[in-house]
Design an enzyme around this catalytic site. Structure first.
Site, PDB file in Angstrom:
ATOM      1  N   SER A 265      26.167  32.918  47.077  1.00  0.00           N
ATOM      2  CA  SER A 265      26.272  31.662  46.856  1.00  0.00           C
ATOM      3  C   SER A 265      25.209  31.200  45.526  1.00  0.00           C
ATOM      4  O   SER A 265      23.999  31.536  45.412  1.00  0.00           O
ATOM      5  CB  SER A 265      26.316  31.145  48.282  1.00  0.00           C
ATOM      6  N   ASP A 266      26.251  30.758  45.275  1.00  0.00           N
ATOM      7  CA  ASP A 266      25.754  29.746  44.547  1.00  0.00           C
ATOM      8  C   ASP A 266      25.465  27.779  44.041  1.00  0.00           C
ATOM      9  O   ASP A 266      27.040  27.106  43.995  1.00  0.00           O
ATOM     10  CB  ASP A 266      25.140  30.217  43.099  1.00  0.00           C
ATOM     11  N   THR A 267      24.881  27.025  44.187  1.00  0.00           N
ATOM     12  CA  THR A 267      24.980  25.281  43.525  1.00  0.00           C
ATOM     13  C   THR A 267      24.254  25.492  42.685  1.00  0.00           C
ATOM     14  O   THR A 267      23.011  24.885  42.206  1.00  0.00           O
ATOM     15  CB  THR A 267      24.538  24.807  45.256  1.00  0.00           C
TER      16      THR A 267
END
Ligand SMILES: Cc1cn([C@H]2C[C@H](O)[C@@H](COP(=O)(O)OP(=O)(O)OP(=O)(O)O)O2)c(=O)[nH]c1=O
Length: 201
Positions: free
Chosen positions: A78-80
């Site tokens: 995941s990446d934000t």
């Protein structure tokens, strides 16, 4: 015996927030930090950036899986990022940059994007998606900006704030998934996992 129920999640992340959110699904999981390269082409659309980085994080763990590892698992990366106007804000490098980011975010809205990538450790099949959440921040005085930056809470967070902490006091509203802002859009992930024979509910 329903073998599908025995599938576990391998969370390709060092983020304690993602670990806590994954734990709330009550599915067996383990954490394997990902050592993926996190640079990106800033001119790409934000959703492409987060999907690319989420994919890289999951891919790095998939490639490094031990040959003796139990592969009845789904790897989740995941990446934000935070996007204000067209500028992509990642994590600030120090308190000074954190204050600069907050100054640019206060009194207006921005969008938080999180990409999620799932890779089947057995077959290598993958699926990547993302969510976007609009966050509105209240107008802050320079003293408030400095005080929040000095708290250090935002130093390891995209956009230099944490909605789940003291940052809650400076957010006036959101549109979209709250957990997407914290780094893992859980309702999206659960839908994606169904496709990999992991049923949460
Ligand atoms: C905007 C915002 C971001 N964040 C966090 C979510 C992400 O963990 C972080 C953005 O950095 P990421 O690079 O997405 O993730 P990470 O380095 O923390 O973890 P890993 O790459 O190992 O999975 O910012 C919050 O916790 N609260 C918030 O309000």
């Amino acid at each position: 015996m329903d073998t599908a129920k025995l599938r576990r999640i391998i969370l390709a992340s060092t983020s304690p927030r993602r670990r806590e959110l994954i734990a709330s699904l009550a599915i067996p999981f383990e954490v394997v930090p990902s050592h993926a390269e996190e640079s990106f082409e800033a001119s790409l659309p934000p959703e492409q950036i987060v999907m690319e980085l989420a994919g890289r994080k999951a891919e790095a763990v998939y490639r490094e899986l031990d040959s003796s590892a139990d592969r009845n698992a789904v790897i989740v990366g995941s990446d934000t990022i935070v996007v204000r106007d067209r500028e992509v804000l990642g994590k600030p490098k120090d308190t000074q940059e954190a204050a600069d980011m907050l100054r640019s975010l206060q009194g207006r809205a921005h969008v938080v994007y999180t990409g999620v990538a799932c890779i089947d450790a057995l077959t290598g099949r993958r699926h990547v998606d993302y969510r976007a959440t609009t966050v509105r921040m209240k107008a802050l005085t320079e003293a408030e900006i400095q005080a929040y930056a000095r708290s250090g809470e935002g130093l390891d967070k995209a956009g230099a704030y944490a909605i789940q902490g003291l940052g809650a006091t400076i957010v006036t509203g959101i549109e979209g998934c709250y957990f997407n802002v914290v780094g893992l859009p859980v309702s999206l992930l659960v839908d994606m996992l169904k496709d990999f024979d992991i049923q949460v509910l």
